[in-house]
Scaffold this motif. Structure first.
Motif, PDB file in Angstrom:
ATOM      1  N   CYS A 298      40.964  33.058 -87.427  1.00  0.00           N
ATOM      2  CA  CYS A 298      39.969  33.653 -86.529  1.00  0.00           C
ATOM      3  C   CYS A 298      39.026  34.499 -87.398  1.00  0.00           C
ATOM      4  O   CYS A 298      39.504  35.293 -88.223  1.00  0.00           O
ATOM      5  N   PRO A 299      37.718  34.352 -87.229  1.00  0.00           N
ATOM      6  CA  PRO A 299      36.802  35.127 -88.086  1.00  0.00           C
ATOM      7  C   PRO A 299      36.932  36.637 -87.902  1.00  0.00           C
ATOM      8  O   PRO A 299      36.535  37.399 -88.784  1.00  0.00           O
ATOM      9  N   GLU A 300      37.499  37.058 -86.774  1.00  0.00           N
ATOM     10  CA  GLU A 300      37.698  38.504 -86.566  1.00  0.00           C
ATOM     11  C   GLU A 300      39.043  38.974 -87.125  1.00  0.00           C
ATOM     12  O   GLU A 300      39.386  40.150 -87.014  1.00  0.00           O
ATOM     13  N   ILE A 302      41.996  38.087 -86.012  1.00  0.00           N
ATOM     14  CA  ILE A 302      43.027  38.245 -84.970  1.00  0.00           C
ATOM     15  C   ILE A 302      44.160  37.256 -85.249  1.00  0.00           C
ATOM     16  O   ILE A 302      43.915  36.057 -85.438  1.00  0.00           O
ATOM     17  N   ILE A 304      46.182  35.320 -83.642  1.00  0.00           N
ATOM     18  CA  ILE A 304      46.276  34.837 -82.249  1.00  0.00           C
ATOM     19  C   ILE A 304      47.724  34.512 -81.848  1.00  0.00           C
ATOM     20  O   ILE A 304      48.198  34.982 -80.801  1.00  0.00           O
ATOM     21  N   CYS A 345      38.224  40.152 -79.809  1.00  0.00           N
ATOM     22  CA  CYS A 345      37.727  38.775 -79.698  1.00  0.00           C
ATOM     23  C   CYS A 345      36.274  38.796 -79.242  1.00  0.00           C
ATOM     24  O   CYS A 345      35.933  39.412 -78.233  1.00  0.00           O
ATOM     25  N   THR A 346      35.424  38.081 -79.980  1.00  0.00           N
ATOM     26  CA  THR A 346      33.991  38.026 -79.653  1.00  0.00           C
ATOM     27  C   THR A 346      33.645  36.786 -78.838  1.00  0.00           C
ATOM     28  O   THR A 346      32.474  36.517 -78.591  1.00  0.00           O
ATOM     29  N   ARG A 347      34.664  36.011 -78.504  1.00  0.00           N
ATOM     30  CA  ARG A 347      34.464  34.761 -77.754  1.00  0.00           C
ATOM     31  C   ARG A 347      33.583  33.773 -78.526  1.00  0.00           C
ATOM     32  O   ARG A 347      32.825  33.020 -77.935  1.00  0.00           O
ATOM     33  N   CYS A 348      33.728  33.767 -79.824  1.00  0.00           N
ATOM     34  CA  CYS A 348      32.900  32.857 -80.625  1.00  0.00           C
ATOM     35  C   CYS A 348      33.275  31.395 -80.377  1.00  0.00           C
ATOM     36  O   CYS A 348      32.487  30.495 -80.619  1.00  0.00           O
ATOM     37  N   GLY A 349      34.519  31.164 -79.964  1.00  0.00           N
ATOM     38  CA  GLY A 349      34.945  29.811 -79.621  1.00  0.00           C
ATOM     39  C   GLY A 349      35.469  28.974 -80.779  1.00  0.00           C
ATOM     40  O   GLY A 349      35.888  27.832 -80.580  1.00  0.00           O
ATOM     41  N   ASP A 350      35.498  29.521 -81.985  1.00  0.00           N
ATOM     42  CA  ASP A 350      35.956  28.747 -83.147  1.00  0.00           C
ATOM     43  C   ASP A 350      37.362  28.179 -82.954  1.00  0.00           C
ATOM     44  O   ASP A 350      37.667  27.075 -83.387  1.00  0.00           O
ATOM     45  N   CYS A 351      38.216  28.969 -82.334  1.00  0.00           N
ATOM     46  CA  CYS A 351      39.629  28.580 -82.223  1.00  0.00           C
ATOM     47  C   CYS A 351      39.856  27.497 -81.159  1.00  0.00           C
ATOM     48  O   CYS A 351      40.854  26.765 -81.227  1.00  0.00           O
ATOM     49  N   ILE A 361      41.865  30.731 -75.143  1.00  0.00           N
ATOM     50  CA  ILE A 361      42.388  31.802 -75.999  1.00  0.00           C
ATOM     51  C   ILE A 361      41.674  33.141 -75.775  1.00  0.00           C
ATOM     52  O   ILE A 361      42.353  34.175 -75.633  1.00  0.00           O
ATOM     53  N   PRO A 362      40.351  33.184 -75.709  1.00  0.00           N
ATOM     54  CA  PRO A 362      39.715  34.502 -75.473  1.00  0.00           C
ATOM     55  C   PRO A 362      40.199  35.160 -74.184  1.00  0.00           C
ATOM     56  O   PRO A 362      40.472  36.371 -74.146  1.00  0.00           O
ATOM     57  N   LEU A 365      43.743  36.435 -74.683  1.00  0.00           N
ATOM     58  CA  LEU A 365      43.799  37.642 -75.522  1.00  0.00           C
ATOM     59  C   LEU A 365      43.376  38.870 -74.716  1.00  0.00           C
ATOM     60  O   LEU A 365      43.982  39.948 -74.854  1.00  0.00           O
TER      61      LEU A 365
HETATM   62  S1  SF4 Z   1      37.162  33.073 -79.773  1.00  0.00           S
HETATM   63 FE1  SF4 Z   1      38.951  32.652 -81.032  1.00  0.00          FE
HETATM   64  S2  SF4 Z   1      38.197  32.563 -83.137  1.00  0.00           S
HETATM   65 FE2  SF4 Z   1      36.592  33.545 -81.892  1.00  0.00          FE
HETATM   66  S3  SF4 Z   1      36.976  35.748 -82.097  1.00  0.00           S
HETATM   67 FE3  SF4 Z   1      38.053  35.057 -80.253  1.00  0.00          FE
HETATM   68  S4  SF4 Z   1      40.102  34.577 -80.985  1.00  0.00           S
HETATM   69 FE4  SF4 Z   1      38.815  34.667 -82.789  1.00  0.00          FE
END
Ligand code: SF4
Ligand code: SF4
Length: 382
Positions: A298-300, A302, A304, A345-351, A361-362, A365
């Motif tokens: 996760c770029p932050e 986290i 997970i 979590c910034t809800r970037c969606g990468d995961c 996942i967001p 979390l």
């Molecule tokens: S959406 Fe997923 S990858 Fe993005 S910040 Fe949240 S937990 Fe990390």
């Protein structure tokens, strides 16, 4: 208190890498520290039920000093006990050797049975132990005969544990291996197949506060007590030894009851463990995190799976106190525990595309954070 001269009753002992076998229960000496007498009483009880392995560390306050005093006061013959102490990574050579010599002085020994690098949690710790000053310290200790065997403990990821294991430098490892957190079990099997000893860190506490289990978990573990099931499950998997961080002699009751545990997994234990797993999944339904770790990184930063595991346990087994305690430590314990809470979590969606269960996942979390947030906590030591 009488001297310990008679033979201890038989507790099952298992190989723990090269060197002497150890009892299937190890007394961890980080809690019985209110006074020298308290630690002596716990050590006396451990010896009386056949425990021969004691674990101490410079980080555990006066533990080494009290243990040396206790073994002398109880007149325990040297062949009756095996001691593992630890060394935090990061020290220069002179400081590291000084710590080991101080440990021997406190314990009143010429040689330590086992020395573990205390917390290979990050790549820099492994580098220190294999290629940096730690390598020189460990080699120097063995060359001088100060230490018989070296190993490591880790609270880190499976990747870092595997790198340490396959380095071939270590004869044993201490891992977070638990009935309710079996992610490290394949690595533990790999280590044992390679002849390493494997110690499970504190099933009673880190394994889920099983010394004080919630009612739901109790019902789910019937006919076993949750802590009994956790011990039987680990030992059924062939784990060399499990630690008990006893504060009082009465904390060793399960170690005494299970002292003569045999090899192999009893079918009754396997069946209840399987039932427990199913109960957890049923209660979580389509929000169950399977702990596969594919969502990382996760770029932050986290972790997970670690946070969603707490959610699994909170909702699956009603483990409120344990999960709130562990979540309260997130970000409060350096490299020993996850460092970032779920609300980062910034809800970037990468995961999202990496999760085979298609979990949101967001959202999970955020739910975990709402469920478990509380005041920040502190670790027992450090
Ligand atoms: S959406 Fe997923 S990858 Fe993005 S910040 Fe949240 S937990 Fe990390
Ligand atoms: S990928 Fe999904 S199921 Fe696997 S650990 Fe991450 S959140 Fe859990």
């Amino acid at each position: 208190m009488p001297a310990v001269t008679a033979a201890a009753p038989p507790m099952t002992c298992r190989p723990f890498g090269p060197g002497p076998k150890v009892s299937v229960f190890t007394l961890g000496l980080m809690r019985a520290l209110a006074s020298p007498l308290q630690l002596q009483q716990v050590v006396a009880k451990a010896l009386a039920i056949g425990i021969n392995h004691f674990e101490t560390a410079p980080s555990y306050g006066p533990s080494r000093i009290y243990l040396g005093q206790a073994l002398a006061a109880l007149a325990v013959p040297r062949h009756r006990y095996v001691i593992t102490s630890k060394l935090l990574p990061g020290m220069d050579v002179a400081s590291g050797l000084a710590v080991v010599r101080a440990t021997l002085r406190h314990l009143r020994l010429d040689r330590l049975d086992r020395l573990a690098v205390h917390g290979i949690n990050r790549p820099e710790h492994l580098h220190w132990a294999l290629d940096g000053p730690g390598a020189e310290i460990l080699a120097g200790c063995q060359a001088e005969g100060l230490v018989r065997q070296v190993g490591f403990s880790s609270h880190g990821s499976p990747e870092i544990v595997e790198q340490a294991m396959v380095s071939g430098r270590f004869g044993f490892c201490s891992l977070h291996l638990h009935l309710l957190n079996p992610a490290m079990m394949p690595l533990a099997r790999q280590a044992m197949a390679a002849g390493m000893g494997v110690m499970a860190i504190s099933p009673a506490d880190k394994g889920g506060r099983l010394f004080d289990p919630p009612d739901l978990l109790r019902r789910q573990c019937v006919p076993f007590d949750p802590l009994e099931l956790a011990y039987r499950w680990l030992l059924g998997h062939g784990i060399s030894t499990v630690t008990v961080g006893a504060a009082h002699p009465s904390d060793l009751v399960w170690a005494q009851r299970l002292a003569q545990v045999g090899d192999g997994m009893p079918s009754s234990v396997a069946a209840v463990a399987e039932r427990l797993d199913q109960a957890r999944q049923q209660r979580l339904q389509d929000t169950f995190c399977g702990q596969c770790r594919r969502c990382l990184p996760c770029p932050e930063g986290i972790d997970i799976p670690a946070l969603l595991r707490l959610r699994n346990l909170r909702l699956g087994h009603g483990m409120v106190a344990f999960c709130e305690e562990r979540y309260g430590l997130v970000g409060q314990a350096g490299h020993w525990l996850p460092t970032v809470r779920g609300d980062a979590c910034t809800r970037c969606g990468d995961c999202l595309p990496r999760c085979p269960r298609n979990l949101d996942i967001p959202r999970l979390l955020q739910h975990t954070h709402g469920l478990l947030q509380g005041p920040p906590r502190r670790r027992l030591w450090g």
